[in-house]
Scaffold this motif. Structure first.
Motif, short mmCIF file in Angstrom:
data_model
loop_
_atom_site.label_atom_id
_atom_site.label_comp_id
_atom_site.label_asym_id
_atom_site.label_seq_id
_atom_site.Cartn_x
_atom_site.Cartn_y
_atom_site.Cartn_z
N VAL A 251 -1.62 -9.39 -12.22
CA VAL A 251 -0.77 -10.60 -12.29
C VAL A 251 0.35 -10.48 -11.26
CG1 VAL A 251 -1.27 -11.02 -14.73
CG2 VAL A 251 0.65 -9.55 -14.10
N GLY A 252 0.98 -11.62 -11.00
CA GLY A 252 2.17 -11.65 -10.15
C GLY A 252 1.89 -11.21 -8.73
N GLY A 253 2.87 -10.52 -8.16
CA GLY A 253 2.75 -10.07 -6.76
C GLY A 253 1.64 -9.06 -6.57
N PHE A 254 1.38 -8.25 -7.58
CA PHE A 254 0.30 -7.26 -7.50
C PHE A 254 -1.04 -7.97 -7.32
CE2 PHE A 254 -2.58 -4.25 -9.95
CZ PHE A 254 -2.84 -3.46 -8.84
N LYS A 255 -1.23 -9.09 -8.00
CA LYS A 255 -2.47 -9.86 -7.87
C LYS A 255 -2.64 -10.38 -6.45
CE LYS A 255 -4.92 -13.89 -9.67
NZ LYS A 255 -4.90 -15.03 -10.61
N SER A 256 -1.57 -10.89 -5.87
CA SER A 256 -1.64 -11.43 -4.51
C SER A 256 -1.99 -10.34 -3.50
CB SER A 256 -0.29 -12.07 -4.14
OG SER A 256 -0.31 -12.54 -2.81
N VAL A 257 -1.37 -9.17 -3.63
CA VAL A 257 -1.65 -8.05 -2.72
C VAL A 257 -3.09 -7.57 -2.90
CG1 VAL A 257 -1.06 -5.66 -2.18
CG2 VAL A 257 0.76 -7.31 -2.63
N ALA A 258 -3.53 -7.48 -4.15
CA ALA A 258 -4.89 -7.01 -4.42
C ALA A 258 -5.92 -7.96 -3.83
CB ALA A 258 -5.09 -6.86 -5.92
N GLU A 259 -5.71 -9.25 -3.98
CA GLU A 259 -6.66 -10.23 -3.44
C GLU A 259 -6.65 -10.22 -1.91
OE1 GLU A 259 -5.46 -13.86 -5.24
OE2 GLU A 259 -6.55 -13.48 -7.12
N SER A 260 -5.48 -10.00 -1.32
CA SER A 260 -5.42 -9.89 0.15
C SER A 260 -6.20 -8.67 0.63
CB SER A 260 -3.96 -9.81 0.61
OG SER A 260 -3.26 -10.98 0.29
N LEU A 261 -6.06 -7.55 -0.09
CA LEU A 261 -6.79 -6.34 0.28
C LEU A 261 -8.29 -6.57 0.17
CD1 LEU A 261 -6.91 -3.33 0.95
CD2 LEU A 261 -6.67 -2.86 -1.51
N GLU A 262 -8.74 -7.19 -0.90
CA GLU A 262 -10.17 -7.46 -1.07
C GLU A 262 -10.70 -8.39 0.02
OE1 GLU A 262 -10.55 -6.96 -5.93
OE2 GLU A 262 -10.08 -8.92 -5.06
N THR A 263 -9.87 -9.34 0.45
CA THR A 263 -10.30 -10.24 1.52
C THR A 263 -10.46 -9.50 2.84
OG1 THR A 263 -9.15 -12.11 0.47
CG2 THR A 263 -9.68 -12.31 2.82
N VAL A 264 -9.54 -8.58 3.11
CA VAL A 264 -9.61 -7.82 4.37
C VAL A 264 -10.84 -6.93 4.40
CG1 VAL A 264 -8.48 -6.01 5.72
CG2 VAL A 264 -7.13 -7.89 4.80
N VAL A 265 -11.09 -6.20 3.32
CA VAL A 265 -12.24 -5.28 3.32
C VAL A 265 -13.55 -6.06 3.35
CG1 VAL A 265 -10.96 -3.44 2.18
CG2 VAL A 265 -12.23 -5.10 0.79
N ALA A 266 -13.56 -7.26 2.78
CA ALA A 266 -14.76 -8.09 2.85
C ALA A 266 -15.03 -8.52 4.28
CB ALA A 266 -14.62 -9.30 1.94
N LYS A 267 -13.98 -8.85 5.03
CA LYS A 267 -14.14 -9.20 6.44
C LYS A 267 -14.68 -8.03 7.26
CE LYS A 267 -10.67 -12.89 6.72
NZ LYS A 267 -9.40 -13.31 7.33
N LEU A 268 -14.35 -6.82 6.84
CA LEU A 268 -14.85 -5.63 7.53
C LEU A 268 -16.30 -5.32 7.15
CD1 LEU A 268 -11.72 -3.30 7.33
CD2 LEU A 268 -12.59 -4.51 9.34
N GLY A 269 -16.86 -6.11 6.25
CA GLY A 269 -18.26 -5.94 5.90
C GLY A 269 -18.52 -5.18 4.62
N LEU A 270 -17.48 -4.85 3.86
CA LEU A 270 -17.66 -4.10 2.62
C LEU A 270 -18.23 -5.02 1.55
CD1 LEU A 270 -17.16 -1.32 1.28
CD2 LEU A 270 -15.00 -2.26 0.42
#
Length: 214
Positions: A114-133
Motif C-alpha cells: 500500500v501507499g508509497g511502497f506500492k508505487s515503488v514496487a509497481e515501478s520496479l516490476e515495470t522496469v524488470v518486465a521491460k528488461l524481459g523478465l
C-alpha cells in the motif's frame, strides 16, 4: 664531255630472268609473305595476354567473394556474442533483484502493498518486465523438472500425474533462459487409487443388476 652514240638509249638493269614489272610483283609478294607470319604472332600474343587477364580477374573475383563471406561470418559472430553478453549481464542484474521481487510478492499476498511502497514496487516490476523478465509457475500445472524445483512432496487422490499443488516461490526467465526455477510443492496420484476406482465401478454394476459374465 662524252658523246652519246646516236640511236642507242640506256635501259635500267633488269634481271636476266624477268621484266621490271615481273620483278616488282615478285618483290611485293615476298613482302606480303614475310608480313603474314608477323601478324599471326601478334594475334597469338594478344590472345595470351587476354587469357592471362581473364584468369587474373577470376582469381581476384574469387578472393573478393571469399573475403566478403568471411566478413559476413565475422559480423554474425560479433552480433551473436554481443547479444549473449547483453543477456548474461541482464540476467546477472535481475538475479540480484529476485529477493526484492519475492518480498514484493509476499507483501502483496498479505495485503501490505500500500501507499508509497506500492508505487515503488509497481515501478520496479515495470522496469524488470521491460528488461524481459517473465514470471512463471502456477498451481495445477504438471510438474516439469526442467523448470520446477520440488521442495515438498505428497499424494493426492484427485491428480492423475505429478502436479504442482502449491507455488512456494515463482520462477523467472528471460526469453528461453531460466534464471530461477519455480519452487513448488508437488502431489502424486494416491497409490492404489486406480484399482480402487475399478472396484467401485464393479460394485456399481452389481447394484444396478448388470448381468454377470459366465
Amino acid at each position: 664531255m662524252s658523246e652519246e652514240t646516236p640511236g642507242f638509249e640506256e635501259k635500267p638493269d633488269v634481271p636476266a630472268d624477268g621484266t621490271p614489272e615481273e620483278t616488282e610483283a615478285a618483290a611485293s609478294a615476298d613482302k606480303a609473305e614475310g608480313a603474314a607470319p608477323a601478324g599471326d604472332a601478334t594475334d597469338v600474343a594478344l590472345l595470351a595476354q587476354l587469357d592471362q587477364a581473364r584468369k587474373a580477374l577470376e582469381e581476384r573475383t574469387a578472393d573478393l567473394q571469399r573475403l566478403q563471406a568471411e566478413y559476413q561470418n565475422y559480423r554474425r559472430r560479433v552480433e551473436r556474442d554481443r547479444v549473449t553478453v547483453k543477456e548474461i549481464a541482464v540476467a546477472s542484474l535481475l538475479s540480484d533483484l529476485l529477493p526484492v521481487l519475492d518480498d514484493v510478492g509476499r507483501a502483496r499476498d498479505h495485503g501490505e502493498l500500500v501507499g508509497g511502497f506500492k508505487s515503488v514496487a509497481e515501478s520496479l516490476e515495470t522496469v524488470v518486465a521491460k528488461l524481459g523478465l517473465q514470471q512463471f509457475g502456477k498451481e495445477g500445472e504438471p510438474f516439469d523438472p526442467t523448470i520446477h524445483e520440488a521442495l515438498m512432496h505428497s499424494y493426492a487422490p484427485d491428480v492423475t500425474e505429478t502436479t504442482c499443488v502449491a507455488i512456494l516461490q515463482p520462477g523467472y526467465r528471460i526469453g528461453e533462459r531460466t534464471i530461477r526455477p519455480a519452487r513448488v510443492a508437488v502431489a502424486e496420484p494416491q497409490p492404489g487409487a486406480a484399482p480402487a476406482k475399478d472396484d467401485a465401478k464393479s460394485s456399481t454394476d452389481e447394484e444396478s443388476g448388470a448381468p454377470e459374465e459366465g
